[in-house]
Design a protein around this motif. Structure first.
Motif, PDB file in Angstrom:
ATOM      1  N   LEU A   1       0.763  -1.489   0.078  1.00 57.29           N
ATOM      2  CA  LEU A   1       0.219   0.428  -0.047  1.00 57.29           C
ATOM      3  C   LEU A   1       0.637   1.295  -0.249  1.00 57.29           C
ATOM      4  CD1 LEU A   1      -2.919  -0.566   2.732  1.00 57.29           C
ATOM      5  CD2 LEU A   1      -3.305  -1.189   0.277  1.00 57.29           C
ATOM      6  N   LYS A   2       0.380   2.289  -0.576  1.00 55.60           N
ATOM      7  CA  LYS A   2       1.408   3.217  -0.179  1.00 55.60           C
ATOM      8  C   LYS A   2       0.884   4.419   0.729  1.00 55.60           C
ATOM      9  CE  LYS A   2       1.369   4.120  -5.351  1.00 55.60           C
ATOM     10  NZ  LYS A   2       2.647   3.992  -5.900  1.00 55.60           N
ATOM     11  N   ALA A   3       1.782   5.321   1.686  1.00 57.75           N
ATOM     12  CA  ALA A   3       1.633   5.574   2.205  1.00 57.75           C
ATOM     13  C   ALA A   3       2.284   6.983   2.742  1.00 57.75           C
ATOM     14  CB  ALA A   3       1.973   4.692   3.396  1.00 57.75           C
ATOM     15  N   GLU A   4       1.927   7.574   3.274  1.00 59.60           N
ATOM     16  CA  GLU A   4       2.910   8.812   4.110  1.00 59.60           C
ATOM     17  C   GLU A   4       3.494   9.307   4.966  1.00 59.60           C
ATOM     18  OE1 GLU A   4       1.584  13.969   2.933  1.00 59.60           O
ATOM     19  OE2 GLU A   4       0.483  12.844   2.767  1.00 59.60           O
TER      20      GLU A   4
ATOM     21  N   ARG B   1       8.579   5.295  16.781  1.00 58.63           N
ATOM     22  CA  ARG B   1       7.367   4.932  16.230  1.00 58.63           C
ATOM     23  C   ARG B   1       6.507   5.987  15.082  1.00 58.63           C
ATOM     24  NH1 ARG B   1       1.918   6.944  18.349  1.00 58.63           N
ATOM     25  NH2 ARG B   1       0.434   6.116  18.812  1.00 58.63           N
ATOM     26  N   THR B   2       5.956   5.827  13.884  1.00 56.81           N
ATOM     27  CA  THR B   2       5.888   7.033  12.977  1.00 56.81           C
ATOM     28  C   THR B   2       4.554   6.198  12.798  1.00 56.81           C
ATOM     29  OG1 THR B   2       8.257   5.979  12.184  1.00 56.81           O
ATOM     30  CG2 THR B   2       6.669   6.871  10.300  1.00 56.81           C
ATOM     31  N   ARG B   3       4.062   7.505  12.610  1.00 55.39           N
ATOM     32  CA  ARG B   3       2.428   7.930  11.886  1.00 55.39           C
ATOM     33  C   ARG B   3       2.079   7.773  10.805  1.00 55.39           C
ATOM     34  NH1 ARG B   3      -2.077  11.928  12.496  1.00 55.39           N
ATOM     35  NH2 ARG B   3       0.301  12.871  12.909  1.00 55.39           N
ATOM     36  N   LEU B   4       0.845   7.290  10.309  1.00 55.37           N
ATOM     37  CA  LEU B   4       1.443   7.882   8.261  1.00 55.37           C
ATOM     38  C   LEU B   4       0.557   7.709   7.980  1.00 55.37           C
ATOM     39  CD1 LEU B   4       3.033   3.752   7.662  1.00 55.37           C
ATOM     40  CD2 LEU B   4       4.412   6.081   7.494  1.00 55.37           C
ATOM     41  N   ARG B   5      -0.219   8.182   7.097  1.00 49.92           N
ATOM     42  CA  ARG B   5      -1.443   7.774   6.209  1.00 49.92           C
ATOM     43  C   ARG B   5      -1.661   6.573   5.144  1.00 49.92           C
ATOM     44  NH1 ARG B   5      -1.810  13.252   4.354  1.00 49.92           N
ATOM     45  NH2 ARG B   5      -2.932  13.908   5.720  1.00 49.92           N
ATOM     46  N   VAL B   6      -2.829   5.710   5.895  1.00 53.33           N
ATOM     47  CA  VAL B   6      -2.821   4.333   4.757  1.00 53.33           C
ATOM     48  C   VAL B   6      -4.541   4.323   4.435  1.00 53.33           C
ATOM     49  CG1 VAL B   6      -2.357   2.197   4.665  1.00 53.33           C
ATOM     50  CG2 VAL B   6      -0.176   3.659   5.674  1.00 53.33           C
ATOM     51  N   ALA B   7      -4.630   4.401   3.261  1.00 53.21           N
ATOM     52  CA  ALA B   7      -5.806   3.880   2.666  1.00 53.21           C
ATOM     53  C   ALA B   7      -7.107   4.812   3.509  1.00 53.21           C
ATOM     54  CB  ALA B   7      -6.039   2.057   3.307  1.00 53.21           C
ATOM     55  N   GLY B   8      -6.495   5.887   3.570  1.00 57.20           N
ATOM     56  CA  GLY B   8      -7.838   6.888   4.033  1.00 57.20           C
ATOM     57  C   GLY B   8      -7.390   7.283   5.391  1.00 57.20           C
TER      58      GLY B   8
ATOM     59  N   LEU C   1      12.497   7.558   9.107  1.00 63.21           N
ATOM     60  CA  LEU C   1      10.877   8.218   8.321  1.00 63.21           C
ATOM     61  C   LEU C   1      11.140   9.850   8.508  1.00 63.21           C
ATOM     62  CD1 LEU C   1       8.623   5.256   7.931  1.00 63.21           C
ATOM     63  CD2 LEU C   1      11.076   5.795   5.836  1.00 63.21           C
ATOM     64  N   GLN C   2      10.961  10.173   7.493  1.00 61.68           N
ATOM     65  CA  GLN C   2      10.514  12.047   7.572  1.00 61.68           C
ATOM     66  C   GLN C   2       9.356  12.078   7.540  1.00 61.68           C
ATOM     67  OE1 GLN C   2      12.810  13.813   8.800  1.00 61.68           O
ATOM     68  NE2 GLN C   2      14.460  11.666   8.815  1.00 61.68           N
ATOM     69  N   PRO C   3       7.850  13.153   7.818  1.00 65.26           N
ATOM     70  CA  PRO C   3       7.287  14.094   7.336  1.00 65.26           C
ATOM     71  C   PRO C   3       7.765  14.109   6.013  1.00 65.26           C
ATOM     72  CG  PRO C   3       7.447  14.194   9.685  1.00 65.26           C
ATOM     73  CD  PRO C   3       9.357  14.015   9.420  1.00 65.26           C
ATOM     74  N   GLY C   4       6.200  14.104   5.384  1.00 65.16           N
ATOM     75  CA  GLY C   4       5.952  14.439   3.819  1.00 65.16           C
ATOM     76  C   GLY C   4       6.434  13.341   2.999  1.00 65.16           C
ATOM     77  N   GLU C   5       7.414  12.260   3.581  1.00 64.84           N
ATOM     78  CA  GLU C   5       7.497  11.451   2.427  1.00 64.84           C
ATOM     79  C   GLU C   5       6.774  10.485   2.343  1.00 64.84           C
ATOM     80  OE1 GLU C   5      12.067   8.257   3.184  1.00 64.84           O
ATOM     81  OE2 GLU C   5      11.133   9.344   4.376  1.00 64.84           O
ATOM     82  N   GLN C   6       6.343   9.644   1.003  1.00 59.94           N
ATOM     83  CA  GLN C   6       5.966   9.124   0.525  1.00 59.94           C
ATOM     84  C   GLN C   6       7.026   7.290   0.896  1.00 59.94           C
ATOM     85  OE1 GLN C   6       2.998  10.166  -0.689  1.00 59.94           O
ATOM     86  NE2 GLN C   6       3.213  11.464   0.067  1.00 59.94           N
ATOM     87  N   ILE C   7       6.211   6.454   0.970  1.00 63.61           N
ATOM     88  CA  ILE C   7       6.355   5.032   0.679  1.00 63.61           C
ATOM     89  C   ILE C   7       5.529   4.389   0.826  1.00 63.61           C
ATOM     90  CG2 ILE C   7       8.267   5.800   2.430  1.00 63.61           C
ATOM     91  CD1 ILE C   7       6.429   4.193   4.916  1.00 63.61           C
ATOM     92  N   GLU C   8       6.104   2.669   0.890  1.00 65.25           N
ATOM     93  CA  GLU C   8       4.979   1.834   0.278  1.00 65.25           C
ATOM     94  C   GLU C   8       5.597   0.946   1.415  1.00 65.25           C
ATOM     95  OE1 GLU C   8       5.648   0.122  -3.850  1.00 65.25           O
ATOM     96  OE2 GLU C   8       3.782   0.982  -4.441  1.00 65.25           O
ATOM     97  N   ILE C   9       4.097   0.680   2.115  1.00 56.88           N
ATOM     98  CA  ILE C   9       4.371  -0.828   3.140  1.00 56.88           C
ATOM     99  C   ILE C   9       3.447  -1.528   3.072  1.00 56.88           C
ATOM    100  CG2 ILE C   9       4.457   1.715   4.287  1.00 56.88           C
ATOM    101  CD1 ILE C   9       1.063   0.692   5.350  1.00 56.88           C
TER     102      ILE C   9
END
Length: 288
Positions: free
Chosen positions: A226-229, A241-248, A265-273
């Protein structure tokens, strides 16, 4: 009969009695002779490393010391069963953790069955041989701590025990022990079907933060990703501990070990999980 010992959250020590007298009281009620009482009180105080405090009164002790005395009083008559009702709730974090291990070691060393009531999930997992999770008076699951954490039987247990990521969706297919789930935002993921049976079933996907990978080398080639921000990075010492935006969802958490080669990981970075399908569970849909 040896009876039942009880330990309360507020200690319930008699303020007008010395520590030794507090411990001696349940023995006196049982008509035990003075010499036997003194020997058992001495043994119980030494058991909780309070042997030098027998002549003091509860008001002269710290909270942790009073808790030890309350524990000794419950054990002094060698009961078959000890009931503990959130006995560590008033202690600070460091002392609470120390007492968790001391109570566990005493129960195992003495061979005493202990029923321990707590709302602290970490405490339950740390101390127990078996854990019962209740909801509205009904047992949802009884299991050893590792099974309860890693293999929750329903969505309530998954959400109640430990930190947990959840995503809602619908089962698309179940084949060879793997469920393909279409999330509400349209993404597809693999999961282990637990209490879903057929395509079309609503489901709550459960995945622990420490089982989520953003390093593709650790994922199976056919695993869905999944794509994550990245929204927030929190340094917690031994872990990140990293908080992401995933699937809404903006509350998707991943935890990674603070290792020399671990990337922050840095805020604003686009990753796949992604994750291994066996680490992701397709549970019953949450009750509305």
């Amino acid at each position: 009969k040896r009876g039942i010992g009880m330990v309360f959250q507020n200690y319930a020590l008699f303020p007008h009695m010395t520590i030794a007298e507090n411990l001696s009281f349940p023995l006196e009620v049982r008509k035990m002779g003075k010499s036997d009482r003194e020997a058992k009180v001495k043994r119980a105080l030494e058991m909780v490393e309070m042997g030098a405090f027998g002549g003091r009164r509860p008001s002269q002790l710290s909270g942790g010391q009073q808790q030890r005395v309350a524990l000794a009083r419950a054990l002094v008559f060698e009961p078959e069963l000890v009931l503990m009702d959130e006995p560590l709730g008033a202690l600070d974090k460091q002392l609470r953790e120390k007492m968790q291990f001391e109570i566990t070691h005493l129960a195992h060393n003495l061979g005493i069955t202990t029923v321990y009531v707590t709302h602290d999930q970490t405490e339950a997992l740390t101390m127990s041989d078996r854990v019962a999770v209740f909801n509205d008076g009904r047992i949802q699951q009884i299991a050893p701590p590792d099974e309860l954490y890693e293999s929750p039987k329903n969505s309530f247990v998954a959400q109640f025990i430990g930190e947990n990521n959840t995503l809602e969706g619908r089962v698309k297919e179940i084949k060879n022990g793997i469920a393909v789930v279409q999330l509400d935002n349209g993404d597809l993921i693999d999961a282990k079907p637990v209490n879903v049976e057929k395509p079309g079933d609503r489901t709550l996907i459960s995945i622990r933060p420490e089982r989520v990978e953003f390093n593709r080398d650790r994922l199976k080639p056919d695993a869905h990703t999944l794509k994550a921000e990245v929204l927030e990075f929190i340094y917690m010492g031994d872990i990140f501990r990293t908080r992401l935006r995933v699937a809404g969802s903006d509350e998707f958490i991943i935890k990674t070990r603070n290792a020399p080669d671990q990337r922050r990981l840095q805020p604003g970075e686009q990753i796949e999980i992604g994750w291994l399908p066996e680490d992701c569970r397709a549970l019953d849909a949450p009750q509305v």
